[in-house]
Design an enzyme around this catalytic site. Sequence first.
Site, PDB file in Angstrom:
ATOM      1  CG  ASP A  55     -20.975   4.317 -34.077  1.00 31.72           C
ATOM      2  OD1 ASP A  55     -21.093   3.798 -32.948  1.00 31.72           O
ATOM      3  OD2 ASP A  55     -20.889   4.238 -35.393  1.00 31.72           O
ATOM      4  CD  GLU A  96     -16.461   1.887 -39.392  1.00 29.39           C
ATOM      5  OE1 GLU A  96     -16.465   1.072 -40.541  1.00 29.39           O
ATOM      6  OE2 GLU A  96     -16.739   1.887 -38.261  1.00 29.39           O
ATOM      7  CD  GLU A 148     -18.007  -4.761 -37.633  1.00 27.33           C
ATOM      8  OE1 GLU A 148     -18.770  -3.875 -37.498  1.00 27.33           O
ATOM      9  OE2 GLU A 148     -16.873  -4.610 -38.090  1.00 27.33           O
ATOM     10  CD  GLU A 218     -24.646  -2.234 -31.348  1.00 30.59           C
ATOM     11  OE1 GLU A 218     -25.253  -1.331 -32.105  1.00 30.59           O
ATOM     12  OE2 GLU A 218     -23.277  -2.762 -31.274  1.00 30.59           O
TER      13      GLU A 218
HETATM   14  C1  HMH Z   1     -22.394   1.118 -31.385  1.00 34.97           C
HETATM   15  N1  HMH Z   1     -22.045  -0.950 -32.900  1.00 34.97           N
HETATM   16  C2  HMH Z   1     -21.702   0.515 -32.811  1.00 34.97           C
HETATM   17  N2  HMH Z   1     -21.147   0.990 -33.480  1.00 34.97           N
HETATM   18  C3  HMH Z   1     -20.644   0.752 -34.540  1.00 34.97           C
HETATM   19  N3  HMH Z   1     -19.827   1.457 -35.262  1.00 34.97           N
HETATM   20  C4  HMH Z   1     -20.993  -0.951 -34.923  1.00 34.97           C
HETATM   21  C5  HMH Z   1     -21.739  -1.359 -34.016  1.00 34.97           C
HETATM   22  C6  HMH Z   1     -20.345  -1.506 -36.308  1.00 34.97           C
HETATM   23  O1  HMH Z   1     -19.030  -1.416 -36.703  1.00 34.97           O
END
Ligand code: HMH
Length: 229
Positions: A55, A96, A148, A218
């Site tokens: 991520d 972040e 988001e 996702e």
């Molecule tokens: C895969 N989807 C993914 N990573 C993230 N950090 C977000 C959404 C949300 O910002």
Amino acid sequence: MEQKLKEEEKKVGVIETWLRKHTLLFKGATRHPFILSIRDGSIDITSFKSWLAQDYLFVRAFVPFVASVLIKAWKESDESGDMEVILGGVASLEDEISWFKREASKWGISLSEVVPQQTNKKYCGLLESLMSPDVEYTVAITAFWVIEVVYQESFAHCIGEGSKTPQELKETCERWGSEAFAKYCQSLQNIVNRRLQKASDEELKKAEHTFLNVLEYEVDFWNMSRGNV
Ligand code: HMH
């Protein structure tokens, strides 16, 4: 009849109509076994670490995507307030990225050595295709919102009532599950609904297709994190 349905869609908001129509896929993305395993405490920490590392790479690719949405807002938006919402998103991504670095070092992950997995590369490729100037603002901001909101809905579930989320994962869940993040997603959703209300049928179709595409990616991303690629 078709016309009547369209009018109805406008009253309740296009997003609500989509969520009703695609409940199963939306649930698949926001109530994925990965998320359920955080919530019930059964999560395999290897999966969590794998998700965290992947991520981080995703978020690095997400920054230029959000910047591209900002450019589209500047060029195409009918409301000047959109820019502040998107700019807020860009700003919080700096925080972040720092958070990911701190969290990774806590778990002993060396981020410079992380290799993107195929699923991650594919998702980053989707982001890149959405950065094209040919993609309309309405379509791009729809993608932004759904990306988001999937994290918001997922991680909020992990800190909701009855959750047994392990202490060391709570900060992660708070990051996206917080009230503040929910409010930010709501601001994005308001922009999207406003844009979709004014969109042509052609644009609506493209936006809905993108919405579904993001949800599928996702689900794939969660699957990848659990090691089922
Ligand atoms: C895969 N989807 C993914 N990573 C993230 N950090 C977000 C959404 C949300 O910002």
